[in-house]
Write a protein that holds these residues in place. Structure first.
Motif, PDB file in Angstrom:
ATOM      1  N   LEU A 310       0.785  -1.239  -0.070  1.00  0.00           N
ATOM      2  CA  LEU A 310      -0.158   0.008   0.025  1.00  0.00           C
ATOM      3  C   LEU A 310       0.919   1.354   0.039  1.00  0.00           C
ATOM      4  O   LEU A 310       0.383   2.440  -0.185  1.00  0.00           O
ATOM      5  CB  LEU A 310      -0.999  -0.044   1.258  1.00  0.00           C
ATOM      6  CG  LEU A 310      -2.123  -1.095   1.175  1.00  0.00           C
ATOM      7  CD1 LEU A 310      -2.903  -0.907   2.413  1.00  0.00           C
ATOM      8  CD2 LEU A 310      -2.847  -0.681  -0.065  1.00  0.00           C
ATOM      9  N   LEU A 311       2.264   0.848   0.485  1.00  0.00           N
ATOM     10  CA  LEU A 311       2.844   2.294   0.172  1.00  0.00           C
ATOM     11  C   LEU A 311       2.979   2.984  -1.146  1.00  0.00           C
ATOM     12  O   LEU A 311       2.939   4.181  -1.242  1.00  0.00           O
ATOM     13  CB  LEU A 311       4.405   1.930   0.819  1.00  0.00           C
ATOM     14  CG  LEU A 311       5.481   3.216   0.961  1.00  0.00           C
ATOM     15  CD1 LEU A 311       4.940   4.413   1.890  1.00  0.00           C
ATOM     16  CD2 LEU A 311       6.816   2.661   1.376  1.00  0.00           C
ATOM     17  N   GLY A 312       2.920   1.887  -2.231  1.00  0.00           N
ATOM     18  CA  GLY A 312       2.772   2.793  -3.462  1.00  0.00           C
ATOM     19  C   GLY A 312       1.942   3.430  -3.802  1.00  0.00           C
ATOM     20  O   GLY A 312       1.773   4.407  -4.568  1.00  0.00           O
ATOM     21  N   VAL A 321       4.018   3.188  -7.715  1.00  0.00           N
ATOM     22  CA  VAL A 321       2.789   2.047  -8.227  1.00  0.00           C
ATOM     23  C   VAL A 321       3.512   1.257  -8.908  1.00  0.00           C
ATOM     24  O   VAL A 321       3.344  -0.036  -8.559  1.00  0.00           O
ATOM     25  CB  VAL A 321       1.816   2.823  -9.006  1.00  0.00           C
ATOM     26  CG1 VAL A 321       0.774   1.719  -9.404  1.00  0.00           C
ATOM     27  CG2 VAL A 321       1.140   3.898  -8.336  1.00  0.00           C
ATOM     28  N   THR A 322       4.430   1.122  -9.642  1.00  0.00           N
ATOM     29  CA  THR A 322       5.158  -0.025 -10.204  1.00  0.00           C
ATOM     30  C   THR A 322       5.954  -0.799  -9.130  1.00  0.00           C
ATOM     31  O   THR A 322       5.802  -2.059  -8.942  1.00  0.00           O
ATOM     32  CB  THR A 322       6.388   0.649 -11.192  1.00  0.00           C
ATOM     33  OG1 THR A 322       5.474   1.425 -12.237  1.00  0.00           O
ATOM     34  CG2 THR A 322       7.150  -0.692 -11.851  1.00  0.00           C
ATOM     35  N   ALA A 323       6.660  -0.033  -8.212  1.00  0.00           N
ATOM     36  CA  ALA A 323       7.280  -0.843  -7.175  1.00  0.00           C
ATOM     37  C   ALA A 323       6.261  -1.670  -6.175  1.00  0.00           C
ATOM     38  O   ALA A 323       6.378  -2.758  -5.695  1.00  0.00           O
ATOM     39  CB  ALA A 323       7.936   0.310  -6.106  1.00  0.00           C
ATOM     40  N   GLY A 324       4.932  -1.014  -5.931  1.00  0.00           N
ATOM     41  CA  GLY A 324       3.976  -1.737  -5.195  1.00  0.00           C
ATOM     42  C   GLY A 324       3.402  -2.779  -5.846  1.00  0.00           C
ATOM     43  O   GLY A 324       3.322  -3.877  -5.095  1.00  0.00           O
ATOM     44  N   ILE A 325       3.198  -2.761  -7.045  1.00  0.00           N
ATOM     45  CA  ILE A 325       2.667  -3.932  -7.729  1.00  0.00           C
ATOM     46  C   ILE A 325       3.644  -4.884  -7.966  1.00  0.00           C
ATOM     47  O   ILE A 325       3.496  -6.443  -7.714  1.00  0.00           O
ATOM     48  CB  ILE A 325       2.282  -3.578  -9.343  1.00  0.00           C
ATOM     49  CG1 ILE A 325       1.279  -2.512  -9.161  1.00  0.00           C
ATOM     50  CG2 ILE A 325       2.099  -4.808 -10.119  1.00  0.00           C
ATOM     51  CD1 ILE A 325       0.815  -2.033 -10.494  1.00  0.00           C
ATOM     52  N   LEU A 326       5.194  -4.587  -8.049  1.00  0.00           N
ATOM     53  CA  LEU A 326       6.225  -5.455  -8.011  1.00  0.00           C
ATOM     54  C   LEU A 326       6.392  -6.396  -6.826  1.00  0.00           C
ATOM     55  O   LEU A 326       6.419  -7.531  -6.508  1.00  0.00           O
ATOM     56  CB  LEU A 326       7.726  -4.862  -8.542  1.00  0.00           C
ATOM     57  CG  LEU A 326       8.614  -5.770  -8.463  1.00  0.00           C
ATOM     58  CD1 LEU A 326       8.459  -6.936  -9.580  1.00  0.00           C
ATOM     59  CD2 LEU A 326       9.869  -5.036  -8.819  1.00  0.00           C
ATOM     60  N   LEU A 387      14.154  -7.984  -3.253  1.00  0.00           N
ATOM     61  CA  LEU A 387      15.119  -6.836  -3.278  1.00  0.00           C
ATOM     62  C   LEU A 387      14.542  -5.733  -4.100  1.00  0.00           C
ATOM     63  O   LEU A 387      14.633  -4.677  -3.729  1.00  0.00           O
ATOM     64  CB  LEU A 387      16.408  -7.384  -3.966  1.00  0.00           C
ATOM     65  CG  LEU A 387      17.426  -6.137  -4.015  1.00  0.00           C
ATOM     66  CD1 LEU A 387      18.282  -5.568  -2.910  1.00  0.00           C
ATOM     67  CD2 LEU A 387      18.635  -6.496  -5.068  1.00  0.00           C
ATOM     68  N   TRP A 388      14.076  -6.121  -5.354  1.00  0.00           N
ATOM     69  CA  TRP A 388      13.642  -5.146  -6.360  1.00  0.00           C
ATOM     70  C   TRP A 388      12.360  -4.387  -6.008  1.00  0.00           C
ATOM     71  O   TRP A 388      12.383  -3.107  -6.106  1.00  0.00           O
ATOM     72  CB  TRP A 388      13.549  -5.953  -7.805  1.00  0.00           C
ATOM     73  CG  TRP A 388      14.676  -6.605  -8.286  1.00  0.00           C
ATOM     74  CD1 TRP A 388      14.636  -7.793  -8.734  1.00  0.00           C
ATOM     75  CD2 TRP A 388      15.894  -6.017  -8.459  1.00  0.00           C
ATOM     76  NE1 TRP A 388      15.944  -8.355  -9.073  1.00  0.00           N
ATOM     77  CE2 TRP A 388      16.631  -7.103  -8.620  1.00  0.00           C
ATOM     78  CE3 TRP A 388      16.735  -4.775  -8.352  1.00  0.00           C
ATOM     79  CZ2 TRP A 388      17.998  -6.745  -9.353  1.00  0.00           C
ATOM     80  CZ3 TRP A 388      17.823  -4.540  -8.583  1.00  0.00           C
ATOM     81  CH2 TRP A 388      18.565  -5.661  -9.204  1.00  0.00           C
ATOM     82  N   GLY A 389      11.491  -5.132  -5.216  1.00  0.00           N
ATOM     83  CA  GLY A 389      10.255  -4.292  -4.494  1.00  0.00           C
ATOM     84  C   GLY A 389      10.814  -3.268  -3.758  1.00  0.00           C
ATOM     85  O   GLY A 389      10.370  -2.100  -3.860  1.00  0.00           O
ATOM     86  N   LYS A 390      11.603  -3.673  -2.717  1.00  0.00           N
ATOM     87  CA  LYS A 390      12.198  -2.702  -1.690  1.00  0.00           C
ATOM     88  C   LYS A 390      12.996  -1.749  -2.323  1.00  0.00           C
ATOM     89  O   LYS A 390      12.792  -0.392  -2.152  1.00  0.00           O
ATOM     90  CB  LYS A 390      12.686  -3.367  -0.547  1.00  0.00           C
ATOM     91  CG  LYS A 390      12.065  -4.275   0.286  1.00  0.00           C
ATOM     92  CD  LYS A 390      12.581  -4.487   1.592  1.00  0.00           C
ATOM     93  CE  LYS A 390      11.332  -5.079   2.509  1.00  0.00           C
ATOM     94  NZ  LYS A 390      11.749  -5.393   3.866  1.00  0.00           N
ATOM     95  N   VAL A 391      13.825  -1.885  -3.439  1.00  0.00           N
ATOM     96  CA  VAL A 391      14.582  -0.860  -4.158  1.00  0.00           C
ATOM     97  C   VAL A 391      13.707   0.257  -4.669  1.00  0.00           C
ATOM     98  O   VAL A 391      13.959   1.526  -4.611  1.00  0.00           O
ATOM     99  CB  VAL A 391      15.669  -1.476  -4.763  1.00  0.00           C
ATOM    100  CG1 VAL A 391      16.082  -0.461  -5.791  1.00  0.00           C
ATOM    101  CG2 VAL A 391      16.779  -2.320  -4.072  1.00  0.00           C
ATOM    102  N   GLY A 392      12.879  -0.430  -5.515  1.00  0.00           N
ATOM    103  CA  GLY A 392      11.690   0.370  -6.144  1.00  0.00           C
ATOM    104  C   GLY A 392      10.885   1.330  -4.938  1.00  0.00           C
ATOM    105  O   GLY A 392      10.862   2.865  -5.255  1.00  0.00           O
ATOM    106  N   LEU A 393      10.556   0.890  -3.754  1.00  0.00           N
ATOM    107  CA  LEU A 393       9.888   1.594  -2.831  1.00  0.00           C
ATOM    108  C   LEU A 393      10.962   2.855  -2.310  1.00  0.00           C
ATOM    109  O   LEU A 393      10.472   3.976  -2.066  1.00  0.00           O
ATOM    110  CB  LEU A 393       9.297   0.835  -1.543  1.00  0.00           C
ATOM    111  CG  LEU A 393       8.111  -0.049  -2.233  1.00  0.00           C
ATOM    112  CD1 LEU A 393       7.922  -1.030  -1.171  1.00  0.00           C
ATOM    113  CD2 LEU A 393       6.972   0.830  -2.472  1.00  0.00           C
ATOM    114  N   LEU A 394      12.111   2.371  -2.103  1.00  0.00           N
ATOM    115  CA  LEU A 394      13.210   3.356  -1.558  1.00  0.00           C
ATOM    116  C   LEU A 394      13.504   4.482  -2.656  1.00  0.00           C
ATOM    117  O   LEU A 394      13.552   5.531  -2.267  1.00  0.00           O
ATOM    118  CB  LEU A 394      14.658   2.687  -0.948  1.00  0.00           C
ATOM    119  CG  LEU A 394      14.435   1.939   0.121  1.00  0.00           C
ATOM    120  CD1 LEU A 394      15.691   0.933   0.122  1.00  0.00           C
ATOM    121  CD2 LEU A 394      14.141   2.427   1.480  1.00  0.00           C
TER     122      LEU A 394
END
Length: 512
Positions: A310-312, A321-326, A387-394
Motif C-alpha cells: 500500500l506504500l505504493g 505504483v510500479t514498485a507496489g505492484i512488483l 530486493l527489487w520491490g524494496k529498492v523500488g519503494l526506496l
C-alpha cells in the motif's frame, strides 16, 4: 503477432473453474479430481499469459455480459494489471493445490470443488469493473473458504477459524453498505462511470471510503490487522498459503483499482492513510519476533507486506505504483514458498512450534535452504525477488523527498529500512530456533485416523519427502527467476502501473 482476444472470452476465467467445480460435485473419481484441480489454474495461467501479450497493443479489454447497456450489465474488464494478478494468483493456486494433493487434504469430500469455486471468485474479483459485482465475487471467494476451514481444520483450528469467519462476515456487511452508499450518492456502481467521482463529490467520496475501509480490514491493515496472524495460521498450511495469495491480495488489488479510478489518483485522507500504512509496515515487521510458531511469524510478515504494497498508493507516482505492484507479485510468490515449506515440516514432524523443532540445518539442509531464501526475500536481500520491490519503494521515497514532500518521503524511507531490520531480527530468531540447537529426538507422526499421533522417538530415516518440498521449492525458484530476470519482467509491471493510472483509456474501453 499475438492473435486478437475476443472480449466475450473474458468470462471464461470464471466459467471454467465454476464448471469444474460443478463437475467434481457429481464425479468423484480421483484421477478426474486431480486432473481438474490442476488443469483449471493451469488454464487460467495460460490465459493470463495470452492476455499479457495481447495488452502490449491493446491496453484495456472490456465485455458487458448479456449485451445489456454498459452501466447495467455485468462488466468484465482486463488490463495488464489484472492479467498480472490472474497469472500470479493462478501459479500460487497451482502450487497450493499440488501440496494439498500430496498431503491428502484434497481427498476430503467437497474440497476439490470448493478450491475451484474459490478460484472462480478470485478471477471474477480481478476482472470485474463494477463495485457490486466485486462484492459478489468476494463473497464467492469467502463461502468456499469457510467450508475449507471446516473441512481441513482440527477442533482447535475450527475454534480459532471462527475469527476468520466473523471478521469477514462483518467486513462483507460493511462492504455491501458502502456499495449501497456509493449507488445512493452517484447513481451507479460501475467503476468507469465513477471515474473521478470521489474528487468531485465529497458525499460519494465518503461512501467510497467506507468501501475502502472494508477492503483494508480484509487486507489486514493496522489497526484492524490482529485477526490475520491469529486466524490464518488456524487453517492448515496448504489452505493458509492459498488464503495468503488470494484473499488479502484481491483486497489490495481492489484498493489500488478504486483509488486510481474513482479518486483520479488523489488519495482521500492522505495523512491518516499514510500514518496507518507506515504503522502497518513497522508493526508487522517487529511483531514477527514475538511469534512462537513458524506460521504465526509468517502471518505477521503478511501484515508488513500489506503495508509495503500500500506504500505504493501513499506515494502515488508512476515509480511507486510500479514498485507496489512488483512487491505484491513478489509477496505472493515468497509467502507461498515459505508457507508450503513450513507445511512440509509440519506434515513430517507433526508440529510447527518453534520449541519443538530444532537442528534442522543438519537434518534437512534442502528444506532449510528454501526457508533461508524465502526469509532473504522477505527482508529484501539478493538473490531473491524481494530486493527489487524494496529498492523500488526506496527510490520512490527518495523521489518524493526531491519533489518537495520531504516529511512523507523521509517517513516512508525510514519505515522501509527500519522494518527491514525488524523483519531481519524476527526471522533470524525463527531461523535460529529451527536451524540450530540440539538434534530432535521425538516427533508426532501423521495418523490416518486421528490426524496426529502421540509423541514418539524420531527415527533417523524420517525426512521431509522431496515431493512434499517440491511446491515450496518451485515457488522460491520463481522468486530467484524474478530476481535474475527483472529486466524482462519490469516492463510488464511498469505497463501495469501505467494502465492503472490511465483512467481515460479504462473509461473509453468500458463505456466509450
Amino acid at each position: 503477432m499475438i492473435p486478437a482476444v475476443n472480449p466475450a472470452l473474458l468470462p471464461l476465467f470464471v466459467v471454467v473453474p465454476l464448471l469444474g467445480a460443478a463437475a467434481l460435485v457429481v464425479v468423484r473419481r480421483r484421477p478426474v479430481e486431480v486432473a481438474v484441480m490442476l488443469g483449471a489454474p493451469l488454464l487460467v495461467a495460460l490465459g493470463a499469459l495470452w492476455l499479457l501479450a495481447f495488452h502490449r497493443t491493446v491496453p484495456v479489454l472490456s465485455h458487458a455480459v448479456g449485451g445489456f447497456a454498459d452501466v447495467l450489465a455485468i462488466p468484465f474488464v482486463s488490463d495488464t494489471l489484472s492479467a498480472v494478478m490472474l497469472l500470479v494468483t493462478a501459479l500460487s493456486t497451482l502450487a497450493a493445490t499440488v501440496f494439498l494433493i500430496l498431503t491428502g487434504e484434497s481427498r476430503y469430500r467437497f474440497v476439490p470443488p470448493l478450491l475451484l469455486l474459490l478460484s472462480a471468485g478470485v478471477n471474477g474479483a480481478l476482472l470485474t469493473g463494477d463495485l457490486f459485482n466485486l462484492f459478489v465475487w468476494v463473497e464467492v471467494m469467502l463461502m468456499p473458504s469457510y467450508a475449507l476451514i471446516a473441512l481441513t481444520g482440527t477442533w482447535r483450528r475450527l475454534g480459532i477459524g471462527r475469527l476468520f469467519v466473523l471478521v469477514n462476515l462483518l467486513t462483507s456487511t460493511v462492504l455491501l453498505i458502502g456499495v449501497g452508499f456509493v449507488y445512493g450518492t452517484a447513481g451507479t456502481v460501475n467503476l468507469a462511470a465513477l471515474a473521478g467521482a470521489g474528487g468531485e463529490n465529497p458525499v460519494t467520496a465518503a461512501a467510497l471510503v467506507v468501501v475502502l475501509l472494508a477492503l483494508a480490514v480484509k487486507g489486514g491493515m493496522v489497526p484492524v490487522h490482529s485477526w490475520l496472524p491469529r486466524a490464518y495460521p488456524a487453517t492448515s498450511a496448504g489452505i493458509m498459503a492459498l488464503f495468503s495469495a488470494l484473499h488479502t491480495k484481491v483486497a489490495l488489488y481492489a484498493i489500488y483499482r478504486i483509488v486510481a479510478v474513482a479518486f483520479d489518483d488523489e488519495l482521500p485522507f492522505l495523512t491518516v492513510f499514510a500514518v496507518l500504512v507506515l504503522a502497518t509496515i513497522l508493526v508487522g515487521a517487529f511483531s514477527t519476533a514475538a511469534a512462537t510458531r513458524v506460521r504465526t511469524a509468517m502471518g505477521h510478515q503478511m501484515v508488513t507486506g500489506v503495508g509495503h504494497i500500500l506504500l505504493g498508493l501513499v506515494l502515488l507516482t508512476q515509480l511507486s505504483v510500479t514498485a507496489g505492484i512488483l512487491y505484491l507479485v513478489h509477496h505472493v510468490i515468497t509467502m507461498s514458498s515459505l508457507l508450503l515449506t513450513t507445511g512440509a515440516l509440519e506434515h513430517t514432524y507433526g508440529s510447527g512450534r518453534l520449541d519443538r523443532l530444532s537442528g534442522l540445518a543438519r537434518r534437512e539442509p534442502w528444506v532449510m535452504a528454501v526457508m533461508a531464501l524465502g526469509m532473504f526475500s522477505l527482508v529484501g536481500l539478493p538473490p531473491t525477488s524481494g530486493l527489487w520491490g524494496k529498492v523500488g519503494l526506496l527510490q520512490a521515497s527518495s523521489q518524493q523527498i526531491t519533489a518537495g514532500d520531504a516529511v512523507l518521503g523521509w517517513a516512508a524511507l525510514c519505515a522501509v529500512v527500519v522494518a527491514s531490520v525488524g523483519s531481519l531480527l524476527g526471522l533470524q530468531r525463527v531461523w535460529r530456533r529451527l536451524a540450530w540447537g540440539e538434534d530432535m529426538t521425538t516427533y508426532r507422526p501423521d495418523d490416518p485416523t486421528t490426524g496426529r499421533g502421540e509423541e514418539q522417538p524420531l527415527p533417523d530415516e524420517v525426512r521431509v519427502p522431496r515431493r512434499l518440498l517440491a511446491p515450496g521449492a518451485a515457488m522460491i525458484a520463481l522468486s530467484l527467476a524474478l530476481f535474475a530476470g527483472i529486466g524482462a519482467v519490469l516492463p510488464s509491471i511498469d505497463v501495469a502501473a501505467t494502465d492503472l493510472l490511465d483512467v481515460d483509456a479504462y473509461v473509453e474501453a468500458v463505456i466509450g
